[in-house]
Design an enzyme around this catalytic site. Structure first.
Site, PDB file in Angstrom:
ATOM      1  N   LYS A 198      28.441  32.741  41.943  1.00  0.00           N
ATOM      2  CA  LYS A 198      28.739  33.549  43.260  1.00  0.00           C
ATOM      3  C   LYS A 198      28.585  33.758  43.979  1.00  0.00           C
ATOM      4  O   LYS A 198      27.319  32.895  44.612  1.00  0.00           O
ATOM      5  CB  LYS A 198      27.843  34.434  42.281  1.00  0.00           C
ATOM      6  N   LYS A 236      33.263  33.646  40.761  1.00  0.00           N
ATOM      7  CA  LYS A 236      33.447  35.328  41.693  1.00  0.00           C
ATOM      8  C   LYS A 236      33.133  34.894  42.681  1.00  0.00           C
ATOM      9  O   LYS A 236      32.295  34.379  43.407  1.00  0.00           O
ATOM     10  CB  LYS A 236      32.197  36.339  40.967  1.00  0.00           C
TER      11      LYS A 236
HETATM   12  C1  PBG Z   1      25.324  42.458  41.643  1.00  0.00           C
HETATM   13  C2  PBG Z   1      26.454  42.889  41.458  1.00  0.00           C
HETATM   14  C3  PBG Z   1      28.071  42.916  42.447  1.00  0.00           C
HETATM   15  C4  PBG Z   1      28.554  42.541  42.606  1.00  0.00           C
HETATM   16  C5  PBG Z   1      28.620  42.430  40.631  1.00  0.00           C
HETATM   17  N1  PBG Z   1      27.468  42.350  40.288  1.00  0.00           N
HETATM   18  C6  PBG Z   1      27.232  43.249  44.348  1.00  0.00           C
HETATM   19  C7  PBG Z   1      26.955  42.083  44.184  1.00  0.00           C
HETATM   20  O1  PBG Z   1      25.886  41.044  43.945  1.00  0.00           O
HETATM   21  O2  PBG Z   1      26.917  42.567  46.027  1.00  0.00           O
HETATM   22  C8  PBG Z   1      30.531  42.895  42.769  1.00  0.00           C
HETATM   23  C9  PBG Z   1      31.289  43.036  42.005  1.00  0.00           C
HETATM   24  C10 PBG Z   1      32.802  43.848  42.681  1.00  0.00           C
HETATM   25  O3  PBG Z   1      32.439  43.607  43.537  1.00  0.00           O
HETATM   26  O4  PBG Z   1      33.477  44.411  42.022  1.00  0.00           O
HETATM   27  N2  PBG Z   1      24.698  41.196  42.101  1.00  0.00           N
END
Ligand code: PBG
Length: 324
Positions: A192, A245
């Site tokens: 991520k 992601k």
């Molecule tokens: C929580 C999380 C996030 C997303 C999914 N889980 C936000 C982040 O890390 O700031 C983002 C999902 C999206 O943008 O659709 N940590």
């Protein structure tokens, strides 16, 4: 003599027969935001067409979803009260736990995935406990593990840690196993990135950090080798599935990770990707349906077995109707 690849493109039947990428609604996961309260079904301005539901109205969303042909959901919680250590995340009556119980009761055939993270629940908006201005890895692990266990006990079939702490999958696995929840799967957001494409999500979930950013725990967009390393670590720790992601801007990472993975690989086509397409379509600059279809194809072609997307219902409908 002219070599003629065009022969394989002559008509739809031949193109479909020769297609290298085939899609099915079973690969789709739809994210849903659950907000504390009653009778809530409200629009999310930065994500046109997406809503926040309270646990009692959430089954309505599931009903519509089931009709579209999508059978998996990913739940995010928006609590009323936030504190330093995100205690609502692991409250057995927390908003996601309530929604899981409600959803499981009426829709036993839907696969419920719960996002495991603290950022929606902490007053400072970071994904773990703070020590000064830094996120403290090891004490955070116990809270993530408790969150995952309470979600599993409330009915989650799969828990999906998105926190990017080191050692998170092992901590969650041992907590689940120790409590007799060895059948609960872990779908790790292993790879991520610290991405600006999460902007609309942070508005939807009220989870923007109150200071700084997430670059000391989420990955640097310049790196791909490091993504492979993160994926291997989470698989070794016991992840049943892993994810890359965001989606479209990171297809090279998805390809690299899918080539080395021994478990199913997913991708998350995130909020910013969704809102960009919606905004362009609303202006008449893009053909929305065709762009959605192409998005699904490209993610699958790059190696995604599973696609998490706010477009899941539209994609499923197109797949069923043979348009995708
Ligand atoms: C929580 C999380 C996030 C997303 C999914 N889980 C936000 C982040 O890390 O700031 C983002 C999902 C999206 O943008 O659709 N940590």
């Amino acid at each position: 003599m002219i070599v003629r690849p065009r022969r394989l493109r002559r008509n739809k039947v031949i193109r479909d027969m020769a297609a290298e990428t085939r899609l099915s609604p079973s690969m789709l996961v739809y994210p849903i935001f659950i907000r504390e309260g009653k009778g809530i079904e409200e629009d999310i301005p930065a994500m046109p067409g997406q809503k926040r539901y309270s646990p009692d109205t959430f089954p309505r969303a599931l009903e519509a979803l089931e009709k579209s042909g999508v059978s998996s959901v990913l739940l995010f919680g928006i609590p009323e009260h936030k504190d330093e250590c995100g205690s609502e995340a692991y409250n057995e009556n927390g908003v996601v736990q309530q929604a899981l119980r409600e959803g499981k009761k009426y829709f036993p055939d839907i696969c419920f995935i719960a996002d495991v993270c603290l950022c929606e629940y902490t007053s400072h908006g970071h994904c773990g406990l703070l020590k000064g201005k830094e996120v403290d890895n090891d004490p955070t692990l116990e809270l993530l593990a408790r969150t995952a266990l309470s979600q599993a006990q409330a009915g989650a079939d799969i828990v999906a840690p998105s926190d990017m702490m080191d050692g998170h999958v092992a901590a969650i696995r041992s907590k689940l196993d120790g409590a007799g929840m060895e059948d609960t799967l872990i779908f790790s957001y292993a790879v991520k990135y610290a991405s600006a494409f999460y902007g609309p999500f942070r508005e939807a979930a009220g989870s923007a950090p109150s200071f700084g950013d997430r670059r000391s725990y989420q990955m640097d967009p310049r790196n791909v080798r490091e993504g492979v390393r993160e994926a291997m670590l989470d698989i070794e720790e016991g992840a049943d599935m892993i994810m890359v992601k965001p989606g479209l801007p990171y297809l090279d990472v998805l390809r690299a990770v899918s080539e080395i993975s021994s478990v199913p690989v997913g991708t998350y086509c995130v909020s910013g990707e969704y809102s960009m397409i919606k905004a362009a379509a609303a202006n008449g600059w893009l053909d929305e349906k065709r762009v959605i279809a192409e998005t699904a194809v490209c993610l699958a072609r790059a190696g995604a077995d599973i696609i998490v997307t706010y477009f899941a219902p539209e994609m499923a409908r197109m797949m069923k109707e043979g348009e995708l």
